[in-house]
Enzyme design. Structure first.
Site: not given
Length: 158
Positions: A116, A132
């Site tokens: 991330d 995402d």
């Protein structure tokens, strides 16, 4: 034989490619935990790993999440190959969800975690990645598709 649900496949490929390319860039450019302020105090690139789902939900549950990613991916591929020709918004939505699920799924199987890096600090939101984002945008596309479909009851004369 004509290629069915073309937009689905294009969206899935682009989402998957962009997700993997951006994660590769982050891993090659940053040290784990390193942050680069793009808009200081508002938006940063911050390299973290995540053993949970989107936006750090279900942290530490990588084992069942990897199988969930695989299951969703196979289900969507089956829908596109074996199901009917989908409307444009449905194709786009399902394609983006597939690309995101495959991107995070591959990370979970290969690494045991997801990379991330998108860090919106202004709203103190969980660090997330492009997969995402594509999954979220895909869900919005499916919501738009459902709003455009009018129920049969509206067509009945009263």
């Amino acid at each position: 034989m004509r290629f069915k649900n073309r937009l689905f496949w294009i969206a899935a490929f682009i989402a998957f490619f962009v997700d993997q390319l951006t994660k590769y860039w982050v891993v090659q450019t940053f040290s784990l935990g390193e942050t680069l302020p793009i808009l200081p105090g508002i938006f940063h690139f911050t390299y973290v790993t995540n053993t949970g789902a989107a936006f750090s939900l279900f942290s530490g549950k990588v084992e069942w999440l990897r199988w969930l990613s695989l299951g969703v991916s196979l289900l969507l591929i089956g829908l596109a190959l074996l199901g009917p020709v989908l409307e444009r918004w449905d194709q786009l939505g399902y394609g983006l969800i597939l690309g995101g699920a495959m991107g995070n799924g591959i990370d979970r199987f290969a690494l045991g975690y997801v990379v991330d890096f998108l860090d919106f600090r202004l709203i103190n939101f969980a660090v997330f990645n492009m997969a995402d984002s594509f999954i979220s945008i895909g869900i919005v596309c499916l919501l738009l598709a459902s709003l455009q479909k009018s129920p049969d009851s509206h067509h009945r004369s009263r």
